[in-house]
Scaffold this active site. Structure first.
Site, short mmCIF file in Angstrom:
data_model
loop_
_atom_site.label_atom_id
_atom_site.label_comp_id
_atom_site.label_asym_id
_atom_site.label_seq_id
_atom_site.Cartn_x
_atom_site.Cartn_y
_atom_site.Cartn_z
N HIS A 37 0.84 -1.20 0.00
CA HIS A 37 0.00 0.00 0.00
C HIS A 37 0.88 1.26 0.00
O HIS A 37 0.61 2.22 -0.72
CB HIS A 37 -0.88 0.06 1.26
CG HIS A 37 -1.87 -1.06 1.39
ND1 HIS A 37 -1.76 -2.04 2.34
CD2 HIS A 37 -3.00 -1.34 0.70
CE1 HIS A 37 -2.78 -2.86 2.26
NE2 HIS A 37 -3.55 -2.47 1.26
N LYS A 154 -0.79 -6.32 -8.04
CA LYS A 154 -1.12 -7.50 -7.23
C LYS A 154 -2.54 -7.96 -7.55
O LYS A 154 -2.83 -9.14 -7.65
CB LYS A 154 -0.97 -7.11 -5.76
CG LYS A 154 -1.74 -7.93 -4.76
CD LYS A 154 -0.94 -9.13 -4.37
CE LYS A 154 -1.52 -9.93 -3.25
NZ LYS A 154 -2.92 -9.85 -3.02
P1 AMP Z 1 -6.48 -3.61 -0.53
O1 AMP Z 1 -6.32 -2.85 0.75
O2 AMP Z 1 -6.05 -5.04 -0.41
O3 AMP Z 1 -7.82 -3.43 -1.16
O4 AMP Z 1 -5.44 -2.98 -1.55
C1 AMP Z 1 -5.42 -1.61 -1.84
C2 AMP Z 1 -4.50 -1.38 -3.00
O5 AMP Z 1 -3.18 -1.81 -2.66
C3 AMP Z 1 -4.90 -2.14 -4.27
O6 AMP Z 1 -4.70 -1.31 -5.41
C4 AMP Z 1 -3.95 -3.30 -4.25
O7 AMP Z 1 -3.70 -3.83 -5.54
C5 AMP Z 1 -2.71 -2.66 -3.69
N1 AMP Z 1 -1.82 -3.67 -3.13
C6 AMP Z 1 -2.14 -4.64 -2.24
N2 AMP Z 1 -1.07 -5.44 -2.02
C7 AMP Z 1 -0.06 -4.97 -2.79
C8 AMP Z 1 1.30 -5.36 -3.00
N3 AMP Z 1 1.82 -6.41 -2.39
N4 AMP Z 1 2.05 -4.63 -3.86
C9 AMP Z 1 1.51 -3.56 -4.50
N5 AMP Z 1 0.24 -3.14 -4.34
C10 AMP Z 1 -0.53 -3.83 -3.51
#
Ligand code: AMP
Length: 291
Positions: A37, A154
């Protein structure tokens, strides 16, 4: 850093900056933040005058049998991390703020991207997931009105669905996709990794190793997707703790399935695996080499 819980206050804050000719970069999250994030936040910080991060566990993207109630919520830690990244505004609404209950139903308008981008891969085991994501992201875009929005590769399928939505509906913003941030052993960072027991965490690196295996086969000239994905499956299921949901290779643009690889194709090798009861997804994007 300001923290706002209401749509009105967040919209006014952002509109004021836009009218002043300033750029607002936006990073939507569900919280329980990690370095993945924060990589998005840092890029947004570089590209824009102001940075807004939302922290919202979106109920409408979870099916009734999924982990909405248990999803990790760590708002205090999240705010500390975001403050250190010099974020300007955190939008952390309640479910009721985003989805006022009327007629006992939560949400009556859905934004659905149809076709191969949402139908295959995660769309098979989570058939209502993408419409929940695109609906909440459209709402968040209308509230924050950013110039740029940042998403991780991801969640490649989610990123593609959002790009499609933005193009199809002429949202006035740029969608920026950024690389997957990984742990030292290759495991893609995810808020859900917190569910893994010690043994499961040890096993979870098999997901990354299976992608490495597929990549090495492709770089050595293997073109049969069936052969490649079968090898991935065998590797993962060799571990007693892991069970494959899918392994597949699709076009990284259209998400159409590919059976036989061709020179120069932009492909996405994608995998979803249960390690114990935790579902993990990961992918590699690459260009099939010319031989
Ligand atoms: P989430 O909180 O899981 O909904 O993720 C929020 C954002 O962070 C989304 O755009 C995800 O794709 C991104 N994200 C989550 N994990 C990763 C990671 N390991 N590397 C890069 N971006 C990520």
């Amino acid at each position: 850093m300001e923290v706002q819980q209401t749509i009105n206050a967040t919209r006014s804050w952002s509109q004021y900056r836009r009218y002043q000719g300033k750029s607002v970069g936006f990073v939507p999250t569900m919280g329980a933040l990690h370095q993945g994030h924060l990589s998005l936040v840092r890029q947004a910080r570089k590209d824009n005058d102001f940075v807004v991060v939302s922290v919202f566990v979106n109920p409408i993207q979870f099916a009734p049998n999924e982990d909405f109630d248990n999803y990790p919520r760590k708002i205090r830690l999240d705010l500390d991390l975001l403050e250190k990244e010099c974020v300007d505004l955190v939008f952390a609404p309640s479910s009721e703020e985003m989805y006022p209950k009327e007629d006992s139903r939560m949400n009556q308008t859905w934004l659905d991207v149809v076709g191969p981008i949402t139908e295959g891969l995660c769309g098979i085991s989570r058939p209502t997931f993408f419409r929940g994501v695109t609906t909440v992201v459209a709402k968040l875009f209308n509230i924050v009105q950013p110039k740029r929005a940042y998403f991780g590769w991801k969640d490649a399928q989610q990123l593609a669905a959002i790009r499609q939505m933005v193009n199809d509906l002429n949202f006035d913003l740029e969608v920026i996709g950024l690389p997957i941030v990984r742990e030292d052993d290759g495991l893609a960072m995810s808020s859900r990794n917190a569910y893994l027991t010690k043994d499961e965490r040890q096993e979870a690196k098999i997901v990354y190793q299976s992608l490495e295996l597929a990549k090495s086969r492709i770089l050595r000239g293997e073109t049969s997707v069936k052969k490649i994905t079968t090898e991935m499956k065998l590797l993962v299921e060799d571990s007693a703790l892991s069970r494959i949901d899918y392994t597949t290779i699709v076009s990284s643009q259209t998400f159409r399935p590919i059976l036989e690889l061709e020179n120069g194709q932009d492909i996405l090798i994608a995998i979803a695996t249960y390690v114990g009861s935790t579902r993990l997804i990961d992918n590699f994007r690459l260009k099939v080499p010319q031989f």
